[in-house]
Structure formats: C-alpha cells, structure tokens
Design an enzyme around this catalytic site. Structure first.
Site, PDB file in Angstrom:
ATOM      1  N   ASP A  18       0.887  -1.171   0.000  1.00  9.35           N
ATOM      2  CA  ASP A  18       0.000   0.000   0.000  1.00  9.35           C
ATOM      3  C   ASP A  18       0.925   1.221   0.000  1.00  9.35           C
ATOM      4  OD1 ASP A  18      -2.327   1.630   0.277  1.00  9.35           O
ATOM      5  OD2 ASP A  18      -2.019   1.738   2.436  1.00  9.35           O
ATOM      6  N   SER A  19       0.307   2.403  -0.078  1.00 11.01           N
ATOM      7  CA  SER A  19       1.120   3.618  -0.009  1.00 11.01           C
ATOM      8  C   SER A  19       1.638   3.873   1.407  1.00 11.01           C
ATOM      9  CB  SER A  19       0.281   4.818  -0.449  1.00 11.01           C
ATOM     10  OG  SER A  19      -0.766   5.017   0.482  1.00 11.01           O
ATOM     11  N   CYS A  81      -4.451  -1.711  -1.577  1.00  7.93           N
ATOM     12  CA  CYS A  81      -4.696  -0.296  -1.804  1.00  7.93           C
ATOM     13  C   CYS A  81      -5.806  -0.220  -2.848  1.00  7.93           C
ATOM     14  CB  CYS A  81      -3.415   0.346  -2.330  1.00  7.93           C
ATOM     15  SG  CYS A  81      -3.645   2.018  -2.959  1.00  7.93           S
ATOM     16  N   GLU A 161      -2.504   8.369   8.609  1.00 12.50           N
ATOM     17  CA  GLU A 161      -1.035   8.325   8.596  1.00 12.50           C
ATOM     18  C   GLU A 161      -0.441   9.097   9.776  1.00 12.50           C
ATOM     19  OE1 GLU A 161       1.283   6.740   6.767  1.00 12.50           O
ATOM     20  OE2 GLU A 161      -0.219   5.678   5.588  1.00 12.50           O
ATOM     21  N   CYS A 195     -11.086   2.708   0.911  1.00  9.89           N
ATOM     22  CA  CYS A 195      -9.646   2.996   0.984  1.00  9.89           C
ATOM     23  C   CYS A 195      -9.175   2.220   2.193  1.00  9.89           C
ATOM     24  CB  CYS A 195      -9.419   4.496   1.172  1.00  9.89           C
ATOM     25  SG  CYS A 195      -7.705   4.901   1.622  1.00  9.89           S
ATOM     26  N   HIS A 197      -7.008   2.728   4.314  1.00  7.04           N
ATOM     27  CA  HIS A 197      -6.724   3.520   5.520  1.00  7.04           C
ATOM     28  C   HIS A 197      -8.000   3.742   6.355  1.00  7.04           C
ATOM     29  CE1 HIS A 197      -2.974   4.561   3.442  1.00  7.04           C
ATOM     30  NE2 HIS A 197      -2.547   5.145   4.541  1.00  7.04           N
TER      31      HIS A 197
HETATM   32  N1  DGL Z   1      -4.759   3.091   1.157  1.00 11.51           N
HETATM   33  C1  DGL Z   1      -4.873   3.471  -0.202  1.00 11.51           C
HETATM   34  C2  DGL Z   1      -6.194   3.151  -0.816  1.00 11.51           C
HETATM   35  O1  DGL Z   1      -6.787   2.176  -0.398  1.00 11.51           O
HETATM   36  C3  DGL Z   1      -4.177   4.720  -0.682  1.00 11.51           C
HETATM   37  C4  DGL Z   1      -4.337   5.955   0.093  1.00 11.51           C
HETATM   38  C5  DGL Z   1      -3.475   7.051  -0.518  1.00 11.51           C
HETATM   39  O2  DGL Z   1      -2.251   6.872  -0.548  1.00 11.51           O
HETATM   40  O3  DGL Z   1      -4.035   8.042  -0.999  1.00 11.51           O
HETATM   41  O4  DGL Z   1      -6.653   3.790  -1.710  1.00 11.51           O
END
Ligand code: DGL
Length: 275
Positions: A18-19, A81, A161, A195, A197
């Site tokens: 993931d990011s 992600c 984050e 997402c 996150h």
């Molecule tokens: N966690 C990621 C997602 O599911 C990316 C969030 C990001 O880096 O903008 O989209």
C-alpha cells in the site's frame, strides 16, 4: 521467474503493499485467517498519497512495488490499496502472469452488494478510486439498480497516517465529506470504506452514518479470497510472521504501525528500501 503458481514454494511469503499503513488493515485480516503464512509488507511512504495522483503515476508506482516484492520471492501478491487496485491491477497481473494477484475493490464491492438493504451505497474513497469508477462498475456487476455515490475523502488518509483516528478533528472532517449523505429519502444504507486507511477511522465513521447504516470494509473478504486462491499451497504449520519494509522514514513508520496496530508491539522492526 516461475512459470506456474504451483512451482512457487509454499513457504514463500505473501507480498502485500500500500502507499502506507492502510494496507495493514488487510494484512491483519490475512494474519487472522491464515496465521501460518509469512507476510511481507511494503509501505511506499516516500510516494504517498497515491489517491491524489494520476492513473499513470499510480500504475508506475504500483508496478514498481510489485516488482520489488516479486524479486524478494513471494507466492501471491495482495494489492492492499483501493487506488492501485482500481487503476493498476490489470497492469500488474499482465506483468506477472503466473503469480496470483488480488486487489481489494472486488472484495469491497461484493461486501456492499450483499450488505446494502436498498442498494443506496455510499463509497468513501480516494479521488483516484472515485475518478476510476471502479466501485460503480464492480457493484453494478453484482447488483442491478444499485445507486452508488463515490465520495473522495483525501484527508482521511492524512489523518490515519498521522495516527489521528478519532476525536473532534476526525468527526469534523467526516462531517465535511459525508455529513449530508445519511439523511433524507436518498440516505445511504451502506457505507463502503473504499480505501484501506479508512477502517482505522471506523468508530467515527460509524457514529456519523448512524446505527442503521452498515459499514463494509475490504479486509475480511480479501483474506477469504486469498484463502481460496492459496488452497493446496498453504504454508506448513508453525510459520507465520510479518516483515515490514518502507520506502522512507522507517522509524516513523514503525512508530505509527505500533500505535495503530498494537498487536505488532510498540515499535516493530522496519527495513528501509528504495524501489
Ligand atoms: N490506502 C490506499 C487506498 O486504499 C491509498 C491511500 C493514498 O495513498 O491516498 O486507496
């Protein structure tokens, strides 16, 4: 490179990326359902967020992350992600035709199609995921007539984050993005955390949406998909473990992982890597 999934040793880890910390919500679900599998997790923190970047850039980053993990030796790849799953999954699967590659959008869409009572589905996601319309397409394949509204909520990524997952600031940002979507005749009956996150903010989002709205996240469904894909190639009992790699600031990454995923210990070890 291996020529078939069966040729890859069962003892190889599952690669996940993931990011940043968000994909660990998926890794945690995989650990729960497959505790013997070794997991190799990459957080591309040097280049986050992915969600505000163009499909071309996200595809480039995602293919590089996949190449890095494949070079380390993995038996399957989970693109943990939504943004990368929405725009880059085909490119990754084409690049590694013999590796099982799983994204998270199908899992989220599946959960929403099953959980929504009346088909009024709100998807909270990144700008990139919303722009791709991947959720609209994936839900339409499963549930005819569903009304899907995808809402970009980029600040949720920054809050997660930062380790800021609940409290008045989170409530206020959540109201800003989603405040009007759960009232009136067109009120959403299901909120997809589109997402990886966003499950970290789930208590605040559940409060905002109200008790009649079902929250759907991709984690459990993705883990179940992986269990099916690895059938017959499971790791031998007694293995397990999670190895963490980040593309920048490994100490900060370790601190945040420790805060957000306390089961991993206060400051788990994180290796630094360049892609
Ligand atoms: N966690 C990621 C997602 O599911 C990316 C969030 C990001 O880096 O903008 O989209």
């Amino acid at each position: 490179m291996f020529t078939s999934p069966d040729a890859i040793p069962a003892t190889y880890p599952v690669g996940i990326f993931d990011s940043g910390v968000g994909g660990l919500t998926i890794a945690a679900a995989i650990r729960r359902s497959m505790p013997d599998e070794r997991l190799l997790y990459l957080g591309d923190v040097a280049r986050q967020p992915y969600g505000t970047k163009s499909p071309r850039t996200v595809t480039r980053y995602a293919v590089q992350a996949a190449e890095f993990l494949v070079e380390k030796g993995i038996k399957a790849l989970v693109v943990a992600c939504n943004t990368a799953s929405a725009v880059a999954l085909d490119a990754i699967a084409e690049r590694f035709p013999h590796l099982p590659v799983l994204g998270v959008v199908e899992a989220g869409a599946d959960g929403a199609a099953k959980a929504s009572a009346d088909g009024r589905i709100v998807v909270a996601a990144t700008e990139g995921t919303c722009r791709s319309q991947a959720y609209e397409r994936a839900i339409a394949r499963r549930r005819e007539g569903a009304r899907v509204r995808c809402v970009p909520c980029p600040l949720f990524v920054a809050l997660a984050e930062e380790g800021l997952t609940d409290g008045p600031i989170v409530d206020s940002v959540a109201r800003h993005y989603l405040g009007s979507l759960f009232d009136g005749s067109e009120a959403g009956d299901c909120l997809v955390l589109g997402c990886t996150h966003f499950p970290l903010l789930a208590p605040a989002l559940a409060r905002l949406a109200g008790p009649d709205v079902t929250l759907v996240d991709c984690a459990e469904a993705t883990a179940s998909m992986l269990v099916r894909r690895l059938a017959g190639r499971e790791a031998p009992p007694g293995g397990g473990g999670l190895q963490l790699i980040s593309t920048d600031a490994p100490e900060r990454f370790a601190r945040m992982v420790g805060k957000l995923f306390p089961a991993l210990g206060p400051a788990p070890e994180v290796e630094l890597a360049d892609l």
